[in-house]
Design a protein around this motif. Structure first.
Motif, mmCIF file in Angstrom:
data_model
loop_
_atom_site.group_PDB
_atom_site.id
_atom_site.type_symbol
_atom_site.label_atom_id
_atom_site.label_comp_id
_atom_site.label_asym_id
_atom_site.label_seq_id
_atom_site.Cartn_x
_atom_site.Cartn_y
_atom_site.Cartn_z
ATOM 1 N N ARG A 220 0.318 -1.213 -0.094
ATOM 2 C CA ARG A 220 -0.330 0.062 -0.458
ATOM 3 C C ARG A 220 0.702 1.143 0.440
ATOM 4 O O ARG A 220 0.643 2.021 -0.912
ATOM 5 C CB ARG A 220 -1.234 -0.047 1.196
ATOM 6 C CG ARG A 220 -1.950 -1.036 1.247
ATOM 7 C CD ARG A 220 -2.971 -0.483 2.469
ATOM 8 N NE ARG A 220 -2.513 -1.261 3.446
ATOM 9 C CZ ARG A 220 -2.416 -2.152 4.082
ATOM 10 N NH1 ARG A 220 -3.589 -3.006 4.069
ATOM 11 N NH2 ARG A 220 -2.275 -2.339 5.374
ATOM 12 N N ALA A 221 2.121 1.478 0.508
ATOM 13 C CA ALA A 221 2.637 2.254 0.664
ATOM 14 C C ALA A 221 3.601 2.347 -0.215
ATOM 15 O O ALA A 221 3.455 4.167 -1.280
ATOM 16 C CB ALA A 221 3.663 1.976 2.276
ATOM 17 N N GLN A 222 3.910 1.291 -0.680
ATOM 18 C CA GLN A 222 4.413 1.625 -2.125
ATOM 19 C C GLN A 222 3.357 2.522 -3.182
ATOM 20 O O GLN A 222 4.360 2.580 -4.481
ATOM 21 C CB GLN A 222 5.268 0.515 -2.668
ATOM 22 C CG GLN A 222 6.719 -0.363 -4.023
ATOM 23 C CD GLN A 222 7.235 1.363 -3.486
ATOM 24 O OE1 GLN A 222 7.968 1.292 -2.515
ATOM 25 N NE2 GLN A 222 8.294 1.499 -4.687
ATOM 26 N N GLU A 223 2.652 1.598 -3.422
ATOM 27 C CA GLU A 223 1.574 2.321 -4.542
ATOM 28 C C GLU A 223 1.293 3.265 -4.319
ATOM 29 O O GLU A 223 0.891 4.286 -5.123
ATOM 30 C CB GLU A 223 0.500 0.456 -4.109
ATOM 31 C CG GLU A 223 -0.155 0.987 -5.353
ATOM 32 C CD GLU A 223 -2.297 1.122 -4.979
ATOM 33 O OE1 GLU A 223 -2.963 0.215 -5.874
ATOM 34 O OE2 GLU A 223 -2.160 0.264 -4.386
ATOM 35 N N GLN A 224 0.737 4.236 -3.048
ATOM 36 C CA GLN A 224 1.284 5.298 -2.474
ATOM 37 C C GLN A 224 1.940 6.476 -3.128
ATOM 38 O O GLN A 224 1.347 7.322 -3.578
ATOM 39 C CB GLN A 224 0.361 5.440 -0.935
ATOM 40 C CG GLN A 224 -0.975 4.669 -0.937
ATOM 41 C CD GLN A 224 -1.666 5.488 -1.652
ATOM 42 O OE1 GLN A 224 -1.668 7.047 -1.709
ATOM 43 N NE2 GLN A 224 -2.979 4.596 -1.506
ATOM 44 N N ALA A 225 3.406 5.757 -2.800
ATOM 45 C CA ALA A 225 4.206 6.095 -3.851
ATOM 46 C C ALA A 225 3.931 6.544 -5.004
ATOM 47 O O ALA A 225 4.614 7.257 -5.832
ATOM 48 C CB ALA A 225 5.505 5.864 -2.861
ATOM 49 N N PHE A 226 4.213 5.649 -5.892
ATOM 50 C CA PHE A 226 4.100 6.020 -6.708
ATOM 51 C C PHE A 226 3.039 6.433 -7.429
ATOM 52 O O PHE A 226 2.596 7.373 -7.845
ATOM 53 C CB PHE A 226 4.227 3.561 -7.654
ATOM 54 C CG PHE A 226 4.540 3.364 -7.467
ATOM 55 C CD1 PHE A 226 6.271 3.187 -8.873
ATOM 56 C CD2 PHE A 226 4.633 2.024 -7.548
ATOM 57 C CE1 PHE A 226 7.556 2.971 -8.409
ATOM 58 C CE2 PHE A 226 5.715 1.066 -7.239
ATOM 59 C CZ PHE A 226 7.247 1.630 -7.710
ATOM 60 N N LEU A 227 1.586 6.815 -7.261
ATOM 61 C CA LEU A 227 0.896 7.081 -7.650
ATOM 62 C C LEU A 227 0.701 8.591 -7.231
ATOM 63 O O LEU A 227 0.482 9.685 -7.767
ATOM 64 C CB LEU A 227 -1.425 5.953 -6.255
ATOM 65 C CG LEU A 227 -1.169 5.082 -6.754
ATOM 66 C CD1 LEU A 227 -2.486 4.503 -6.670
ATOM 67 C CD2 LEU A 227 -1.460 5.396 -8.518
ATOM 68 N N ALA A 228 1.050 9.066 -5.787
ATOM 69 C CA ALA A 228 1.559 10.366 -5.444
ATOM 70 C C ALA A 228 2.438 10.936 -6.644
ATOM 71 O O ALA A 228 2.551 12.461 -7.386
ATOM 72 C CB ALA A 228 2.356 10.757 -3.998
#
Length: 455
Positions: A40-48
């Motif tokens: 989730r954190a990695q996905e949020q970083a990519f999406l950010a």
């Protein structure tokens, strides 16, 4: 004993395996939770990063049409020029801008020109999202992001997409763009594979640690077994040497008894009978007296042979039991001028034959030591017991000896007594001071065969 060591090793290995299994299960659980959280954190970083890029390109597009947008609101030429500029702007094979009016009608779509002029307010993607309606809502909120599924120009396949839209209020337009998320999903899948690989490597290392620990435990047990076996072999060899020495000493004693007593008596008897025979031939009236003396000497020789036989294996022990054999042993000692023995025989029942022989031999050895070495004047012999064990105690008032075996009274005889007791699963205790020595032995009524083998 070997079975006990095996049980100890198993009891050591099982908790180790249980602990390692628990650690492994906890590790799998924690890694799974960590993988989800990190995903989730990695996905949020990519999406950010995607969101920031979308905002920047939209700002770039608005800057490109700023001059046209600054013209009069009803300047149709400026609007057409702005649409032309936006149509030509793209970023990458799948990056483009689109424009809709507030009613949801498409005004410009460089990749799907067939949509231009169509009212698409009720258009839904494969997930049921009203794409244009939601994009208009985000734009009317002051600009925002919306996820939906849209055909990717380079592949033609429906692909997850992150859109960003803002309102151009003067013209009533919604300006938007988007980035496809299949690269994010591919990056996340690769990251998850890496996490799974690390988890598997950790589990493999844990399994190797468990294997090394188990092998170490079994190797330690094997080394212990080998060491115990070697010690047992040394004890057996030492015991065999002691048995041989005891046999030789017993043979030497019997030989001395036969030579010094029986042979001398028999020679004396022979001479007396020869003398009596000559007196008879000569008509000597003293011949009868000589014959009686010879008969008495012969009776003494018979008694000595009977005593030696009794010391080797008392028939009374087999015929009348341990109490009678111990009583005769005490009487023989007194007849030889040895210490007076006080008997206290109150065992509830006769012990098994093997125990009776062991107790008799221990008593015989203890009384002999008291006679030969302790210079005792009195002894006390106690035999009692219960349903669990038979107990024998011999106490004297002699001078005692050192328990380290440096005195004559503490040599091989004491070792033989202890070995006899331990071979039947019993125990022997010796206390010796300057005022006397006490030997105590206790034998279980039903000796454990495994203890007899291990001893």
């Amino acid at each position: 004993m070997a079975r006990l060591r095996t049980q100890i090793i198993v009891l050591a290995v099982l908790p180790l395996l249980a602990a390692l299994a628990a650690v492994g299960a906890l590790l799998v659980y924690e890694m799974d939770a960590l993988e989800r959280e990190q995903s989730r954190a990695q996905e949020q970083a990519f999406l950010a990063a995607k969101r920031e890029g979308l905002r920047n390109v939209v700002q770039l597009a608005m800057a490109a049409i700023a001059r046209q947008y600054a013209s009069a609101p009803d300047d149709e030429t400026a609007r057409q020029d702005a649409l032309a500029i936006l149509r030509r702007m793209d970023f990458g094979a799948d990056g483009y801008f689109f424009v809709y009016d507030q009613a949801g009608r498409n005004l410009m779509h460089p990749r799907l020109p067939e949509l231009e002029g169509r009212l698409l307010l009720d258009l839904q993607d494969s997930d049921g999202v009203y794409v244009i309606r939601e994009l208009l809502a985000r734009a009317q909120e002051g600009g925002g992001y919306q996820r939906y599924v849209w055909p990717k120009p380079s592949s033609g396949q429906p692909t997850p997409k992150l859109g960003y839209a803002v309102m151009l209020d003067r013209w009533g337009w919604m300006l938007g763009t988007g980035l496809y998320l299949d690269d994010v999903e591919a990056a996340m899948a690769g990251w998850r594979r890496g996490v799974v690989a690390v988890g598997r490597e950790t589990l493999v290392v844990l399994a190797m640690v468990a294997a090394v620990a188990i092998v170490s435990v079994f190797a330690g047990g094997l080394a212990l077994n080998i060491a115990e076996q070697r010690r047992a072999d040394r004890r057996i060899r030492h015991l065999a040497d002691r048995v041989v020495l005891s046999q030789e000493e017993e043979r030497a004693r019997v030989s001395r008894e036969l030579h010094d007593h029986v042979c001398q008596l028999l020679v004396s008897v022979k001479y007396r009978f020869e003398l009596a025979a000559r007196q008879v031939d000569a008509g000597d009236p003293d011949a009868g007296g000589r014959l009686r003396e010879a008969v008495d000497s012969l009776a003494g020789a018979i008694g000595t042979v009977r005593r030696i036989s009794h010391e080797l294996r008392p028939a009374l022990l087999d015929d009348l039991g341990l109490d009678a054999a111990l009583t005769l042993l005490a009487e023989d000692l007194a007849q030889r001028g040895g210490p007076q023995v006080t008997l206290d025989l109150r065992a509830p029942a006769s012990p098994p034959q093997a125990q009776a022989v062991a107790l008799y031999r221990i008593a015989q050895e203890a009384l002999a030591n008291a006679e030969r070495h302790a210079r005792a004047s009195t002894l006390r012999l106690l035999l009692d017991g219960d349903d669990q064990e038979t107990r024998l105690e011999i106490a004297d008032d002699g001078k005692g000896f050192r328990l380290d075996g440096s005195d004559a009274g503490g040599g091989i005889g004491l070792s033989n007594m202890r070995q006899r007791a331990e071979s039947l699963g019993g125990r022997l205790q010796v206390q010796s001071t300057a005022s006397g020595t006490t030997v105590r032995v206790a034998l279980p009524r039903a000796p454990d065969p495994r203890r007899m083998v291990d001893a």
